[in-house]
Scaffold this motif. Structure first.
Motif, PDB file in Angstrom:
ATOM      1  N   THR A 121     148.052  59.592 -30.060  1.00  0.00           N
ATOM      2  CA  THR A 121     147.850  58.797 -28.858  1.00  0.00           C
ATOM      3  C   THR A 121     149.103  57.951 -28.656  1.00  0.00           C
ATOM      4  O   THR A 121     149.596  57.317 -29.593  1.00  0.00           O
ATOM      5  CB  THR A 121     146.579  57.925 -28.974  1.00  0.00           C
ATOM      6  OG1 THR A 121     146.352  57.240 -27.741  1.00  0.00           O
ATOM      7  CG2 THR A 121     146.680  56.910 -30.100  1.00  0.00           C
ATOM      8  N   PRO A 122     149.665  57.947 -27.446  1.00  0.00           N
ATOM      9  CA  PRO A 122     150.926  57.244 -27.226  1.00  0.00           C
ATOM     10  C   PRO A 122     150.727  55.752 -27.000  1.00  0.00           C
ATOM     11  O   PRO A 122     149.793  55.322 -26.312  1.00  0.00           O
ATOM     12  CB  PRO A 122     151.489  57.907 -25.970  1.00  0.00           C
ATOM     13  CG  PRO A 122     150.283  58.398 -25.240  1.00  0.00           C
ATOM     14  CD  PRO A 122     149.255  58.724 -26.275  1.00  0.00           C
ATOM     15  N   VAL A 123     151.619  54.980 -27.582  1.00  0.00           N
ATOM     16  CA  VAL A 123     151.644  53.532 -27.394  1.00  0.00           C
ATOM     17  C   VAL A 123     153.030  53.154 -26.881  1.00  0.00           C
ATOM     18  O   VAL A 123     154.041  53.514 -27.493  1.00  0.00           O
ATOM     19  CB  VAL A 123     151.353  52.798 -28.714  1.00  0.00           C
ATOM     20  CG1 VAL A 123     151.585  51.300 -28.556  1.00  0.00           C
ATOM     21  CG2 VAL A 123     149.925  53.076 -29.177  1.00  0.00           C
ATOM     22  N   THR A 124     153.050  52.467 -25.762  1.00  0.00           N
ATOM     23  CA  THR A 124     154.312  51.996 -25.192  1.00  0.00           C
ATOM     24  C   THR A 124     154.246  50.484 -25.029  1.00  0.00           C
ATOM     25  O   THR A 124     153.328  49.977 -24.388  1.00  0.00           O
ATOM     26  CB  THR A 124     154.586  52.646 -23.831  1.00  0.00           C
ATOM     27  OG1 THR A 124     154.600  54.068 -23.970  1.00  0.00           O
ATOM     28  CG2 THR A 124     155.938  52.185 -23.288  1.00  0.00           C
ATOM     29  N   VAL A 125     155.195  49.801 -25.634  1.00  0.00           N
ATOM     30  CA  VAL A 125     155.252  48.348 -25.550  1.00  0.00           C
ATOM     31  C   VAL A 125     156.486  47.971 -24.741  1.00  0.00           C
ATOM     32  O   VAL A 125     157.617  48.260 -25.142  1.00  0.00           O
ATOM     33  CB  VAL A 125     155.309  47.708 -26.944  1.00  0.00           C
ATOM     34  CG1 VAL A 125     155.267  46.188 -26.821  1.00  0.00           C
ATOM     35  CG2 VAL A 125     154.160  48.207 -27.819  1.00  0.00           C
ATOM     36  N   SER A 126     156.252  47.342 -23.613  1.00  0.00           N
ATOM     37  CA  SER A 126     157.364  46.961 -22.737  1.00  0.00           C
ATOM     38  C   SER A 126     157.843  45.554 -23.079  1.00  0.00           C
ATOM     39  O   SER A 126     157.059  44.698 -23.477  1.00  0.00           O
ATOM     40  CB  SER A 126     156.935  47.034 -21.278  1.00  0.00           C
ATOM     41  OG  SER A 126     155.895  46.113 -21.020  1.00  0.00           O
ATOM     42  N   SER A 127     159.122  45.330 -22.878  1.00  0.00           N
ATOM     43  CA  SER A 127     159.691  44.021 -23.210  1.00  0.00           C
ATOM     44  C   SER A 127     159.665  43.087 -22.019  1.00  0.00           C
ATOM     45  O   SER A 127     159.344  43.463 -20.905  1.00  0.00           O
ATOM     46  CB  SER A 127     161.128  44.193 -23.677  1.00  0.00           C
ATOM     47  OG  SER A 127     161.893  44.863 -22.700  1.00  0.00           O
TER      48      SER A 127
END
Length: 127
Positions: A121-127
């Motif tokens: 499952t993809p996890v994307t954390v934006s800054s």
């Protein structure tokens, strides 16, 4: 047929939280471990956390200690990864896997016979 199905990934801002789930079916061993792994684009897969299904002992990679918590619900055959204070460097596809054998005390590097994996499952954390 053994199946592991991850869920709970998504897009979140830095500092946010996500809880991943790993639902296990078709597996009947009494003593095994579940590990969470991640792979970021262009990087090798790394172990993040693991839990013994028999006694609940846990281990974490240093980079997530104090931010991630692994837990299990035996009745639901599900393992969770609570991720808090997420950082952009946590961005990756997260996978769970069954370790048929593991060292005691449990460690990330002491998981063996990782024969069964979920699709991630993809996890994307934006800054």
């Amino acid at each position: 047929e053994v199946q592991l199905v991850e869920s709970g990934g998504g897009l979140v801002q830095a500092g946010g939280s996500l809880t991943l789930s790993c639902a296990v079916s078709g597996f009947t061993f009494d003593d095994y471990a579940i590990g969470w792994f991640r792979q970021a684009p262009g990087k090798e897969r790394e172990g993040v956390s693991c839990i013994s299904y028999s006694d609940g002992t846990t281990a974490y990679v240093d980079s997530v200690k104090g931010r991630f918590t692994i837990s299990k619900d035996n009745a639901k055959n599900t393992v969770y990864l609570q991720m808090n204070s997420l950082k952009p460097e946590d961005t990756a596809v997260y996978y769970c896997a069954i370790a048929l054998y593991y060292d005691r005390p449990i460690t990330i590097t002491g998981l063996h016979e990782l024969r069964y994996w979920g699709k991630g499952t993809p996890v994307t954390v934006s800054s």
